[in-house]
Design a protein around this motif. Structure first.
Motif, PDB file in Angstrom:
ATOM      1  N   SER A 297      -9.870  21.977  48.435  1.00 40.23           N
ATOM      2  CA  SER A 297      -8.441  21.679  48.571  1.00 40.23           C
ATOM      3  C   SER A 297      -8.005  20.664  47.550  1.00 40.23           C
ATOM      4  N   ILE A 298      -8.846  19.588  47.381  1.00 38.45           N
ATOM      5  CA  ILE A 298      -8.503  18.558  46.383  1.00 38.45           C
ATOM      6  C   ILE A 298      -8.447  19.162  44.994  1.00 38.45           C
ATOM      7  N   GLY A 299      -9.405  20.007  44.688  1.00 36.90           N
ATOM      8  CA  GLY A 299      -9.401  20.630  43.358  1.00 36.90           C
ATOM      9  C   GLY A 299      -8.184  21.507  43.154  1.00 36.90           C
ATOM     10  N   LYS A 300      -7.745  22.181  44.202  1.00 35.65           N
ATOM     11  CA  LYS A 300      -6.561  23.039  44.092  1.00 35.65           C
ATOM     12  C   LYS A 300      -5.311  22.229  43.871  1.00 35.65           C
ATOM     13  N   LEU A 301      -5.216  21.054  44.615  1.00 37.40           N
ATOM     14  CA  LEU A 301      -4.051  20.176  44.437  1.00 37.40           C
ATOM     15  C   LEU A 301      -4.016  19.608  43.027  1.00 37.40           C
ATOM     16  N   SER A 302      -5.162  19.206  42.509  1.00 38.16           N
ATOM     17  CA  SER A 302      -5.217  18.644  41.147  1.00 38.16           C
ATOM     18  C   SER A 302      -4.766  19.689  40.131  1.00 38.16           C
ATOM     19  N   GLY A 303      -5.158  20.951  40.332  1.00 38.83           N
ATOM     20  CA  GLY A 303      -4.734  22.011  39.401  1.00 38.83           C
ATOM     21  C   GLY A 303      -3.248  22.243  39.460  1.00 38.83           C
ATOM     22  N   ASP A 304      -2.650  22.164  40.665  1.00 42.95           N
ATOM     23  CA  ASP A 304      -1.198  22.368  40.784  1.00 42.95           C
ATOM     24  C   ASP A 304      -0.454  21.254  40.087  1.00 42.95           C
ATOM     25  N   HIS A 305      -0.910  19.994  40.251  1.00 42.71           N
ATOM     26  CA  HIS A 305      -0.250  18.864  39.575  1.00 42.71           C
ATOM     27  C   HIS A 305      -0.347  19.001  38.057  1.00 42.71           C
ATOM     28  N   THR A 306      -1.480  19.459  37.593  1.00 42.01           N
ATOM     29  CA  THR A 306      -1.642  19.639  36.132  1.00 42.01           C
ATOM     30  C   THR A 306      -0.661  20.675  35.608  1.00 42.01           C
TER      31      THR A 306
END
Length: 332
Positions: free
Chosen positions: A317-326
């Protein structure tokens, strides 16, 4: 009132006039007198025999008079037999007179045979004295460098009387000359050679003896006009390139279709593998419960597995959120 002697005399006169009319109608007396005046000895019974044989006496006697005056030795039987065979007696005699005046060897039998063969014997004799010019249409040939050359020729021919019976006509002469022109142009390395020396066409064609088996003798072949046509070689190369292009496009389309088919097959395999994974994941809880019941794992082991699973989900989930912010920063 007339006496019987006068009536008999009048009837005799009428009958005599009628007999004379019939006689002069059936027997060509005037034609016989004309023949005698021209020095042609023809019996009156010969003329009567012509009538009986359904021969028009004037069609025989008048040409006989012309032949006699020209110094030709022609008999009545020859002319009559030719007439009965369906020939043109007058034309044959005229041809014999023309040949005699031009010192051309021509017998009556040969002249009659030519006439019965359907050829104009008088025209043939005239053509022997005055040669005829036959003009060909434009004949196209292609030189070795691929350039089309068109040539028009004038053929001067003289009738060959010995070969008029059974010999080929003008169409054969034109066809053979056309074949020679095409062959000569086709054997030239460059079309400029033909344009510079068009007489080489006539020399080459004349050397082939094209008048063999024909009713004519070729005296000369003159090239009247030479013109440059299309670039056949370039057109052929263009058509070949277009054909190669279509073949390449077809092969490329075939490869693309094969790639699409392979992609669809790979997707199907991936979907199949995903289905198998889902099926396997569905069996995990059952296997865990079975392991707990059988005592293969303890409760603490089960809790550790749950913690690891929860930790893995959190990391995902954290990795997915980081990708969306990028992605949002990139869009900004």
């Amino acid at each position: 009132m007339l006496d019987p002697t006068t009536i008999i005399l009048l009837v005799a006169i009428v009958i005599g006039l009628m007999l004379l009319g019939v006689l002069f109608t059936f027997v060509p007396v005037m034609l016989w007198i004309s023949a005698l005046a021209a020095g042609v000895r023809v019996s009156i019974f010969t003329l009567i025999g012509m009538r009986l044989r359904r021969v028009i006496p004037s069609r025989v006697i008048n040409p006989l008079i012309k032949a006699h005056k020209a110094g030709l030795n022609v008999t009545t039987n020859q002319l009559e037999s030719h007439f009965l065979a369906g020939g043109n007696v007058d034309r044959v005699v005229n041809a014999l007179i023309a040949a005699h005046r031009a010192n051309i060897e021509l017998s009556f039998e040969r002249s009659a045979a030519i006439d019965l063969a359907g050829r104009d014997v008088l025209e043939a004799v005239q053509m022997s004295v005055n040669p005829k010019v036959i003009e060909t249409p434009f004949i196209a040939g292609v030189a070795m460098n691929g350039i089309e050359v068109k040539a028009k020729a004038r053929i001067t021919v003289r009738a060959n009387i010995e070969r008029l019976v059974g010999g080929a006509g003008e169409e054969t002469i034109v066809a053979r000359v056309g074949e020679g022109i095409v062959s000569t142009i086709g054997s030239s390395q460059d079309h400029k050679d033909v344009l510079e020396t068009p007489d080489m066409i006539s020399r080459t064609v004349l050397a082939k003896g094209l008048d063999a088996g024909t009713a004519f003798e070729i005296l000369s072949i003159d090239i009247a006009d030479v013109d440059v046509g299309k670039n056949i070689g370039a057109n052929l190369q263009t058509e070949q390139a277009e054909a190669d292009k279509k073949i390449a496009q077809a092969k490329a389309e075939e490869r693309r279709a094969m790639a699409v088919a392979q992609e669809q097959e790979m997707k199907a395999r991936v979907e199949e593998m995903k289905a198998k994974v889902v099926e396997a994941e569905a069996k995990v809880p059952l296997a865990m419960s079975e392991a707990l019941r059988s005592g293969n794992i303890g409760v603490m082991d089960y809790m550790n597995i749950k913690n690891i699973s929860a930790d893995t989900d959190m990391r995902g989930s954290i990795g997915k959120l980081s990708g969306d912010h990028t992605d949002e920063r990139k869009n900004d």
